[in-house]
Design a protein around this motif. Structure first.
Motif, PDB file in Angstrom:
ATOM      1  N   HIS A 136       0.817  -1.224   0.000  1.00  0.00           N
ATOM      2  CA  HIS A 136       0.000   0.000   0.000  1.00  0.00           C
ATOM      3  C   HIS A 136       0.850   1.273   0.000  1.00  0.00           C
ATOM      4  O   HIS A 136       0.469   2.257   0.637  1.00  0.00           O
ATOM      5  CB  HIS A 136      -0.920  -0.004   1.226  1.00  0.00           C
ATOM      6  N   LYS A 137       1.973   1.209  -0.671  1.00  0.00           N
ATOM      7  CA  LYS A 137       2.934   2.306  -0.624  1.00  0.00           C
ATOM      8  C   LYS A 137       2.295   3.694  -0.762  1.00  0.00           C
ATOM      9  O   LYS A 137       2.419   4.547   0.113  1.00  0.00           O
ATOM     10  CB  LYS A 137       3.991   2.116  -1.727  1.00  0.00           C
ATOM     11  N   ASP A 138       1.573   3.905  -1.867  1.00  0.00           N
ATOM     12  CA  ASP A 138       1.033   5.255  -2.133  1.00  0.00           C
ATOM     13  C   ASP A 138      -0.101   5.634  -1.177  1.00  0.00           C
ATOM     14  O   ASP A 138      -0.222   6.792  -0.779  1.00  0.00           O
ATOM     15  CB  ASP A 138       0.582   5.397  -3.587  1.00  0.00           C
ATOM     16  N   GLU A 139      -0.930   4.660  -0.804  1.00  0.00           N
ATOM     17  CA  GLU A 139      -2.015   4.973   0.144  1.00  0.00           C
ATOM     18  C   GLU A 139      -1.433   5.404   1.492  1.00  0.00           C
ATOM     19  O   GLU A 139      -1.923   6.344   2.124  1.00  0.00           O
ATOM     20  CB  GLU A 139      -2.924   3.753   0.332  1.00  0.00           C
ATOM     21  N   GLU A 141       1.370   6.813   2.028  1.00  0.00           N
ATOM     22  CA  GLU A 141       1.925   8.152   1.875  1.00  0.00           C
ATOM     23  C   GLU A 141       0.799   9.192   1.887  1.00  0.00           C
ATOM     24  O   GLU A 141       0.886  10.210   2.566  1.00  0.00           O
ATOM     25  CB  GLU A 141       2.695   8.227   0.549  1.00  0.00           C
ATOM     26  N   LYS A 142      -0.251   8.858   1.144  1.00  0.00           N
ATOM     27  CA  LYS A 142      -1.411   9.758   1.054  1.00  0.00           C
ATOM     28  C   LYS A 142      -1.982  10.062   2.446  1.00  0.00           C
ATOM     29  O   LYS A 142      -2.319  11.200   2.758  1.00  0.00           O
ATOM     30  CB  LYS A 142      -2.479   9.089   0.186  1.00  0.00           C
ATOM     31  N   LYS A 205      -4.401  13.809   5.301  1.00  0.00           N
ATOM     32  CA  LYS A 205      -3.775  14.188   4.030  1.00  0.00           C
ATOM     33  C   LYS A 205      -3.028  15.507   4.166  1.00  0.00           C
ATOM     34  O   LYS A 205      -1.898  15.646   3.741  1.00  0.00           O
ATOM     35  CB  LYS A 205      -4.853  14.352   2.947  1.00  0.00           C
TER      36      LYS A 205
END
Lengths: 208, 208
Positions: A136-139, A141-142, A205
């Motif tokens: 879930h790398k991008d999630e 980060e988000k 966020k």
DNA sequence: ATATAGTTTAACTAATTGGTCAAATATATA
DNA sequence: TATATATTTGACCAATTAGTTAAACTATAT
């Protein structure tokens, strides 16, 4: 023989589960367990030598069962939000079927913290985190989820799921006052909890 | 006389608190309480006739103390967000000072749910809600908080605050694995919890 | 059928534990 | 000081409870 054997052992195990969940280790009576299993106290000792041995067997199995309920979440191929929904759905449903389990497990661990070590010694949380990280790398980060705040976030999710059952007595006392049914509240909670957590994460966020 | 009297009674009460918190009603031994109070078992029975009586006295006082910690929040003249921050700050600090209390109270209530009734019989939750409603009318509307979802929201706030202490044994087991200190985690939690809840509430603006 | 191994029981034991009691001691009051 | 009253103690009791034992019962394999 083996058939009857299993029947008896199974009956004992179920009776012991009931009594230990209701009364705890200290409050449970071997006679009570024997009665509920429909057998004699000597037979109980024949199968499980001591009360401690019986308790440890029951506890390790139940606690393991409960902790393992957290696992499938990490395996499924879902988005992070879907996983959160899936988790609350599964976990709360499991506790609906075993409503006394959370309170029992939490309490007996607090009373004797060494018990948890046996259960956790095969779990590598660092590895688990790495798995989530690549899935879930991008999630992550988000939502600004990092190794540093994961204890806060995970314990919050667990809290929202488990607490209603751990504090059932108090909640039912309050709900009575308000005309709310505990079962209805729990059913609603599966969705509410997911919305609440996802909402909180989305609000992160901005930060960072 | 009255001086020494109070000393002894106080010593007994403190010893009983310790032992009951550690061992629970069933696990506690009158001899153990007497020993810790530095007195004789007969003297213990002289002050508190029975174990049940002693337990009930200790329990009602401790549980009351814990529940009353929720009260000042409703009195203060703060915005809703400020109240949420104030609550977590106060409540978690209180539990830092009485770390075994939540687990003890929750557990003993689950074991004997009638105990909660005595504590709640003077609390009118409907009235309390009306008070909040007039104090924070527009904020409640903004966050879509209604009488229907207040049980979910309030229990979630309580969960986030109380759960770390109720599940301390498990959390410490996991944290050990991760190199996280429980005390540090708790100190951080005062702020994290408030941010998390406020974030979740803000995300509810959209709905409705 | 009968010897063998596993199963079940009733009766018992030893230890723990909540609670009592009569005597001793301290404390206040007259 | 003497007397009454409250406090404290060691020794004891009765009930409960985990665990044992020896004998009876059951099923199976030979």
């Amino acid at each position: 023989m083996t058939e009857k054997d299993k029947q008896t052992e199974e009956k004992i195990f179920e009776a012991a589960t009931e009594v230990f969940e209701e009364k705890g280790m200290d409050g449970a009576r071997m006679q009570d367990i024997a009665d509920r299993a429909g057998i004699n106290k000597a037979l109980l000792h024949y199968y499980y030598r001591t009360k401690d041995h019986l308790f440890e067997t029951v506890f390790q199995l139940l606690a393991g069962k409960m902790l393992r309920k957290f696992a499938p979440v990490f395996e499924k191929d879902l988005t992070l939000e879907e996983k959160i929904r899936f988790f609350f759905q599964q976990h709360i449903t499991f506790m609906q079927e075993n409503p006394r389990l959370p309170s029992f497990v939490l309490n007996e661990i607090n009373r004797n913290p060494d018990r948890i070590k046996k259960l956790l010694k095969n779990v590598d949380f660092k590895k688990l985190w790495m798995k989530i990280e690549e899935q879930h790398k991008d999630e992550l980060e988000k939502y600004n989820i990092t190794i540093d705040n994961i204890p806060q976030i995970m314990s919050t999710i667990a809290a929202i799921s488990v607490f209603p059952f751990a504090a059932r007595g108090i909640l039912e006392g309050i709900f009575e006052n308000l005309g709310v049914e505990f079962d209805t509240y729990i059913e609603e909670r599966k969705g509410f909890a997911a919305d609440f957590v996802i909402g909180a994460l989305q609000s992160r966020k901005a930060s960072k």
